[in-house]
Design a protein around this motif. Structure first.
Motif, mmCIF file in Angstrom:
data_model
loop_
_atom_site.group_PDB
_atom_site.id
_atom_site.type_symbol
_atom_site.label_atom_id
_atom_site.label_comp_id
_atom_site.label_asym_id
_atom_site.label_seq_id
_atom_site.Cartn_x
_atom_site.Cartn_y
_atom_site.Cartn_z
ATOM 1 N N ARG A 128 34.077 6.153 -63.385
ATOM 2 C CA ARG A 128 34.030 5.474 -64.687
ATOM 3 C C ARG A 128 33.811 6.455 -65.853
ATOM 4 O O ARG A 128 33.418 6.024 -66.923
ATOM 5 C CB ARG A 128 32.900 4.441 -64.680
ATOM 6 C CG ARG A 128 33.070 3.306 -63.672
ATOM 7 C CD ARG A 128 33.974 2.208 -64.195
ATOM 8 N NE ARG A 128 34.029 1.098 -63.254
ATOM 9 C CZ ARG A 128 33.161 0.096 -63.232
ATOM 10 N NH1 ARG A 128 32.182 0.069 -64.112
ATOM 11 N NH2 ARG A 128 33.263 -0.872 -62.347
ATOM 12 N N GLU A 174 27.532 -5.145 -71.733
ATOM 13 C CA GLU A 174 27.604 -4.831 -70.311
ATOM 14 C C GLU A 174 28.337 -3.492 -70.195
ATOM 15 O O GLU A 174 29.570 -3.455 -70.215
ATOM 16 C CB GLU A 174 28.348 -5.934 -69.560
ATOM 17 C CG GLU A 174 27.697 -7.306 -69.696
ATOM 18 C CD GLU A 174 28.540 -8.431 -69.094
ATOM 19 O OE1 GLU A 174 29.563 -8.123 -68.435
ATOM 20 O OE2 GLU A 174 28.169 -9.610 -69.291
ATOM 21 N N PHE A 176 30.404 -0.382 -69.179
ATOM 22 C CA PHE A 176 31.446 -0.305 -68.155
ATOM 23 C C PHE A 176 31.882 1.124 -67.846
ATOM 24 O O PHE A 176 32.017 1.502 -66.683
ATOM 25 C CB PHE A 176 32.661 -1.128 -68.602
ATOM 26 C CG PHE A 176 33.842 -1.030 -67.673
ATOM 27 C CD1 PHE A 176 33.823 -1.659 -66.440
ATOM 28 C CD2 PHE A 176 34.966 -0.300 -68.039
ATOM 29 C CE1 PHE A 176 34.910 -1.561 -65.575
ATOM 30 C CE2 PHE A 176 36.060 -0.208 -67.182
ATOM 31 C CZ PHE A 176 36.024 -0.835 -65.947
ATOM 32 N N TRP A 189 31.557 -4.583 -72.278
ATOM 33 C CA TRP A 189 31.813 -5.978 -72.625
ATOM 34 C C TRP A 189 30.758 -6.402 -73.638
ATOM 35 O O TRP A 189 29.558 -6.312 -73.379
ATOM 36 C CB TRP A 189 31.740 -6.856 -71.390
ATOM 37 C CG TRP A 189 31.941 -8.325 -71.688
ATOM 38 C CD1 TRP A 189 30.979 -9.265 -71.886
ATOM 39 C CD2 TRP A 189 33.180 -9.005 -71.833
ATOM 40 N NE1 TRP A 189 31.531 -10.483 -72.147
ATOM 41 C CE2 TRP A 189 32.894 -10.366 -72.125
ATOM 42 C CE3 TRP A 189 34.522 -8.614 -71.746
ATOM 43 C CZ2 TRP A 189 33.886 -11.318 -72.314
ATOM 44 C CZ3 TRP A 189 35.504 -9.569 -71.942
ATOM 45 C CH2 TRP A 189 35.190 -10.913 -72.231
ATOM 46 N N PHE A 196 35.965 -6.733 -74.408
ATOM 47 C CA PHE A 196 35.625 -5.330 -74.256
ATOM 48 C C PHE A 196 35.770 -4.629 -75.606
ATOM 49 O O PHE A 196 36.722 -4.870 -76.349
ATOM 50 C CB PHE A 196 36.548 -4.655 -73.236
ATOM 51 C CG PHE A 196 36.145 -4.899 -71.802
ATOM 52 C CD1 PHE A 196 35.071 -4.212 -71.242
ATOM 53 C CD2 PHE A 196 36.841 -5.803 -71.021
ATOM 54 C CE1 PHE A 196 34.695 -4.436 -69.935
ATOM 55 C CE2 PHE A 196 36.476 -6.031 -69.701
ATOM 56 C CZ PHE A 196 35.395 -5.349 -69.169
ATOM 57 N N GLU A 215 27.049 -9.094 -63.758
ATOM 58 C CA GLU A 215 27.935 -9.008 -62.594
ATOM 59 C C GLU A 215 28.948 -7.900 -62.804
ATOM 60 O O GLU A 215 29.572 -7.790 -63.855
ATOM 61 C CB GLU A 215 28.655 -10.338 -62.379
ATOM 62 C CG GLU A 215 29.464 -10.378 -61.091
ATOM 63 C CD GLU A 215 30.057 -11.752 -60.824
ATOM 64 O OE1 GLU A 215 31.007 -11.839 -60.010
ATOM 65 O OE2 GLU A 215 29.580 -12.739 -61.441
ATOM 66 N N GLN A 216 29.087 -7.052 -61.793
ATOM 67 C CA GLN A 216 29.991 -5.905 -61.921
ATOM 68 C C GLN A 216 31.425 -6.352 -62.178
ATOM 69 O O GLN A 216 31.930 -7.278 -61.547
ATOM 70 C CB GLN A 216 29.949 -5.053 -60.646
ATOM 71 C CG GLN A 216 30.818 -3.804 -60.722
ATOM 72 C CD GLN A 216 30.582 -2.894 -59.526
ATOM 73 O OE1 GLN A 216 29.507 -2.900 -58.929
ATOM 74 N NE2 GLN A 216 31.579 -2.118 -59.182
ATOM 75 N N HIS A 217 32.080 -5.677 -63.127
ATOM 76 C CA HIS A 217 33.472 -5.979 -63.425
ATOM 77 C C HIS A 217 34.353 -5.411 -62.314
ATOM 78 O O HIS A 217 34.335 -4.213 -62.044
ATOM 79 C CB HIS A 217 33.859 -5.392 -64.784
ATOM 80 C CG HIS A 217 33.061 -5.966 -65.917
ATOM 81 N ND1 HIS A 217 33.372 -7.167 -66.507
ATOM 82 C CD2 HIS A 217 31.934 -5.509 -66.553
ATOM 83 C CE1 HIS A 217 32.486 -7.434 -67.471
ATOM 84 N NE2 HIS A 217 31.597 -6.449 -67.506
ATOM 85 N N LYS A 218 35.106 -6.285 -61.693
ATOM 86 C CA LYS A 218 35.853 -5.915 -60.492
ATOM 87 C C LYS A 218 37.178 -5.244 -60.841
ATOM 88 O O LYS A 218 38.265 -5.757 -60.569
ATOM 89 C CB LYS A 218 36.101 -7.144 -59.607
ATOM 90 C CG LYS A 218 34.842 -7.891 -59.204
ATOM 91 C CD LYS A 218 33.927 -7.032 -58.326
ATOM 92 C CE LYS A 218 32.713 -7.823 -57.840
ATOM 93 N NZ LYS A 218 31.798 -6.993 -57.031
ATOM 94 N N TYR A 224 41.524 -1.104 -66.041
ATOM 95 C CA TYR A 224 41.134 -1.543 -67.380
ATOM 96 C C TYR A 224 42.182 -1.108 -68.397
ATOM 97 O O TYR A 224 42.626 -1.905 -69.232
ATOM 98 C CB TYR A 224 39.764 -0.969 -67.752
ATOM 99 C CG TYR A 224 39.467 -1.032 -69.231
ATOM 100 C CD1 TYR A 224 38.985 -2.202 -69.813
ATOM 101 C CD2 TYR A 224 39.708 0.067 -70.063
ATOM 102 C CE1 TYR A 224 38.733 -2.269 -71.170
ATOM 103 C CE2 TYR A 224 39.453 0.008 -71.411
ATOM 104 C CZ TYR A 224 38.978 -1.167 -71.968
ATOM 105 O OH TYR A 224 38.746 -1.238 -73.321
#
Length: 229
Positions: A128, A174, A176, A189, A196, A215-218, A224
């Motif tokens: 990431r 959140e 990322f 986010w 985003f 909750e983790q972005h899948k 992305y």
């Protein structure tokens, strides 16, 4: 513990590392390395033996560790491991291929001693984080380490953010991913905008990690970019 005790403890630890990484180490080379007398090295070796380290003395040759003896690996905190991963991203932009090779191999060895939980988080952060080519400009940020941990631990984070017009707002985000261009940019986010957003780290004046997890972005960072750009 006084300064001399601290220096000696540091030297004993370094001697132990030398013994582990080299098949044979001489008292002269150790004395030169630590800028002490050979007599001091003799005393240090004796202290290590008294502490239970199985050191083999080969007369006229030097010292070695008993075969099979292993020193417990150095344990890194998650923040320290994250800092090393960030450094790796910057090193990979170096023009010296031999330096890149050596550093990459060193990082792999470091990863091997991390516990599984930290290792998974470090690998997530590595996936990431992107660093661009322009590394000359000095960029100030006091939030990088906090945001790295927020990414890997899925910590909801409140920030005070100042936009281009100088207007300050509070955002709950959140985190990322991190991108290094002319500035460090955080992709997150934004719960206020429900989308985003990019946040320049030098415009984040305050960060506060909240107790709530998100909750983790899948998706991967590449997914992305494919989806939103």
């Amino acid at each position: 513990m006084n300064e001399n005790d601290t220096k000696r403890l540091s030297r004993l630890t370094a001697i132990l590392t030398q013994l582990q990484t080299r098949r044979l180490t001489t008292s002269t080379s150790l004395a030169d390395r630590f800028n002490v007398s050979v007599r001091t090295i003799y005393r240090d070796i004796r202290a290590l033996e008294q502490a239970g380290v199985p050191i083999i003395t080969e007369e006229g040759k030097g010292y070695s560790l008993m075969e099979g003896y292993k020193i417990p690996p150095v344990m890194f905190t998650e923040s320290q491991a994250n800092a090393l991963i960030l450094a790796e991203k910057l090193v990979l932009k170096s023009k010296d291929s031999s330096f890149i090779k050596d550093y990459t191999e060193a990082i792999e060895k470091i990863k091997s001693v991390l516990n599984y939980t930290v290792k998974d988080r470090v690998n997530l952060l590595s996936d990431r984080t992107i660093s661009g080519e322009n590394l000359e400009k000095l960029i100030n940020s006091n939030n990088l380490s906090h945001l790295q941990l927020a990414i890997t631990n899925l910590d909801l984070t409140e920030i005070d953010y100042t936009n281009e017009s100088g207007k300050s707002t509070k955002r709950i985000i959140e985190p990322f991913a991190l991108i290094r261009t002319e500035n460090w940019l955080l992709i997150a986010w934004c719960r206020l905008r429900q989308e985003f957003r990019f946040f320049r780290l030098d415009r984040i004046t305050k960060t506060q990690v909240l107790s709530e997890k998100f909750e983790q972005h899948k998706m991967t960072l590449q997914e992305y970019f494919d989806k939103f750009h």
